[in-house]
Design a protein around this motif. Structure first.
Motif, short mmCIF file in Angstrom:
data_model
loop_
_atom_site.label_atom_id
_atom_site.label_comp_id
_atom_site.label_asym_id
_atom_site.label_seq_id
_atom_site.Cartn_x
_atom_site.Cartn_y
_atom_site.Cartn_z
N GLY A 51 0.77 -1.49 0.77
CA GLY A 51 0.09 -0.31 -0.15
C GLY A 51 0.95 0.99 0.28
O GLY A 51 0.43 2.20 -0.83
N ARG A 55 0.85 3.95 -3.25
CA ARG A 55 1.20 5.17 -2.49
C ARG A 55 1.83 6.09 -3.18
O ARG A 55 2.48 7.58 -4.02
CB ARG A 55 0.34 5.88 -1.93
CG ARG A 55 -0.72 5.16 -1.23
CD ARG A 55 -1.61 5.73 -0.44
NE ARG A 55 -0.34 5.15 1.07
CZ ARG A 55 -1.24 4.14 1.77
NH1 ARG A 55 -2.11 3.41 1.42
NH2 ARG A 55 -0.13 3.82 2.74
N GLU A 60 -0.91 3.26 -7.96
CA GLU A 60 -2.64 2.33 -7.01
C GLU A 60 -2.93 1.81 -8.61
O GLU A 60 -3.11 2.40 -9.50
CB GLU A 60 -3.39 3.54 -6.96
CG GLU A 60 -2.91 3.17 -5.58
CD GLU A 60 -2.83 5.10 -4.79
OE1 GLU A 60 -3.52 3.95 -3.72
OE2 GLU A 60 -3.01 5.73 -5.28
N LYS A 62 -6.88 -1.34 -10.15
CA LYS A 62 -8.20 -1.42 -9.86
C LYS A 62 -7.75 -2.69 -9.33
O LYS A 62 -8.64 -3.57 -8.20
CB LYS A 62 -8.60 -1.28 -11.42
CG LYS A 62 -9.20 0.14 -11.54
CD LYS A 62 -10.19 -0.28 -12.55
CE LYS A 62 -10.81 1.36 -13.20
NZ LYS A 62 -12.12 1.46 -14.31
N THR A 65 -6.34 -2.92 -5.52
CA THR A 65 -7.55 -2.56 -5.15
C THR A 65 -8.73 -3.41 -4.61
O THR A 65 -8.52 -3.51 -4.03
CB THR A 65 -7.67 -1.62 -5.40
OG1 THR A 65 -6.86 0.06 -6.06
CG2 THR A 65 -8.93 -0.96 -4.62
N ASP A 68 -5.96 -6.48 -1.94
CA ASP A 68 -5.67 -6.01 -1.59
C ASP A 68 -6.18 -6.76 0.05
O ASP A 68 -5.79 -7.36 0.51
CB ASP A 68 -4.89 -4.74 -1.93
CG ASP A 68 -4.64 -4.30 -0.02
OD1 ASP A 68 -3.36 -4.71 0.65
OD2 ASP A 68 -4.87 -3.72 1.36
N LYS A 122 -15.99 2.52 1.39
CA LYS A 122 -14.57 2.32 1.24
C LYS A 122 -13.85 1.92 2.72
O LYS A 122 -14.36 2.15 3.66
CB LYS A 122 -13.93 3.50 1.35
CG LYS A 122 -14.68 4.24 -0.17
CD LYS A 122 -13.66 5.18 -0.40
CE LYS A 122 -14.78 5.84 -2.23
NZ LYS A 122 -13.92 6.94 -2.21
#
Length: 221
Positions: A51, A55, A60, A62, A65, A68, A122
């Motif tokens: 992560g 960043r 980053e 899809k 995301t 993870d 989220k």
């Protein structure tokens, strides 16, 4: 799929999840506990690194995301399954593990139902603390299994009188029995306490996700 470094780390963590259970099929204890602990710690460390790197390097994606949280859940669920399976089935261990597993299934079901609107769920900072508490608790409980089996190896063939004499300091502790017993007790108690903290955070974050999903669950009149 873009094979960025963060995505590779996430994929390795996902593959490591079943490896924790496989260790107990191919190794005797406590060596299986050692391998599972090392594998789990390595995966937990990559959870922070992938992560952070995604960043920092603006990588980053899809797929990253999506993978993870799946990797996190797989690690926690499989590790808890192994720990509970090899435990004495104490309710103090089974109950928090049950709460954690129920929440993971429940939230995953919510995300699947919401589909394109799952962005409303989220990951929050509290959920990240929950994951951290789970990872630390599981690592400590694996350590407890290591201490427990080294203690069993140290007292093998020893009668109760000799065991008590070693604990009392009347006989030289050549097998480091007192050390292994203290490690087993401390890690067991600390692991359980952290697991209950994780379970409490699990229920709080689970309710928070359910509350956010409620507007999307209402029937149209």
């Amino acid at each position: 799929m873009r094979w960025t470094v963060p995505n590779i780390l996430t994929t390795l963590r996902l593959l490591a999840a079943p490896g924790v259970a496989v260790m107990f099929l191919y190794f005797e204890r406590p060596y299986a506990d050692w391998c599972a602990l090392i594998l789990f710690l390595g995966a937990a460390i990559t959870d922070w690194f992938d992560g952070y790197l995604a960043r920092a390097w603006r990588q980053e994606t899809k797929i990253g995301t999506m993978l993870d949280p799946i990797a996190d859940k797989a690690m926690v669920v499989i590790a808890l399954m192994v720990i509970v399976g090899y435990s004495s089935m104490s309710p103090w261990l089974v109950l928090p593990a049950t709460f954690i597993l129920f929440r993971e299934v429940f939230v995953s079901g919510l995300r699947e139902f919401l589909g394109d609107t799952a962005g409303t769920l989220k990951v929050t900072k509290l959920a990240k603390w929950k994951t951290t508490a789970q990872m630390v608790a599981i690592a400590v409980l694996f350590a407890q299994g290591i201490f427990e089996h080294y203690l069993g190896m140290a007292v093998w063939g020893m009668d109760q009188a000799m065991f008590e004499a070693v604990l009392a300091g009347e006989v030289e502790d050549l097998g480091h029995i007192r050390f292994h017993m203290a490690g087993m007790n401390w890690s067991g108690n600390l692991g359980l306490a952290l697991l209950w903290v994780a379970a409490a955070l699990t229920l709080v974050t689970g309710w928070d996700y359910f509350r956010k999903a409620l507007p999307h669950l209402k029937e149209e009149i």
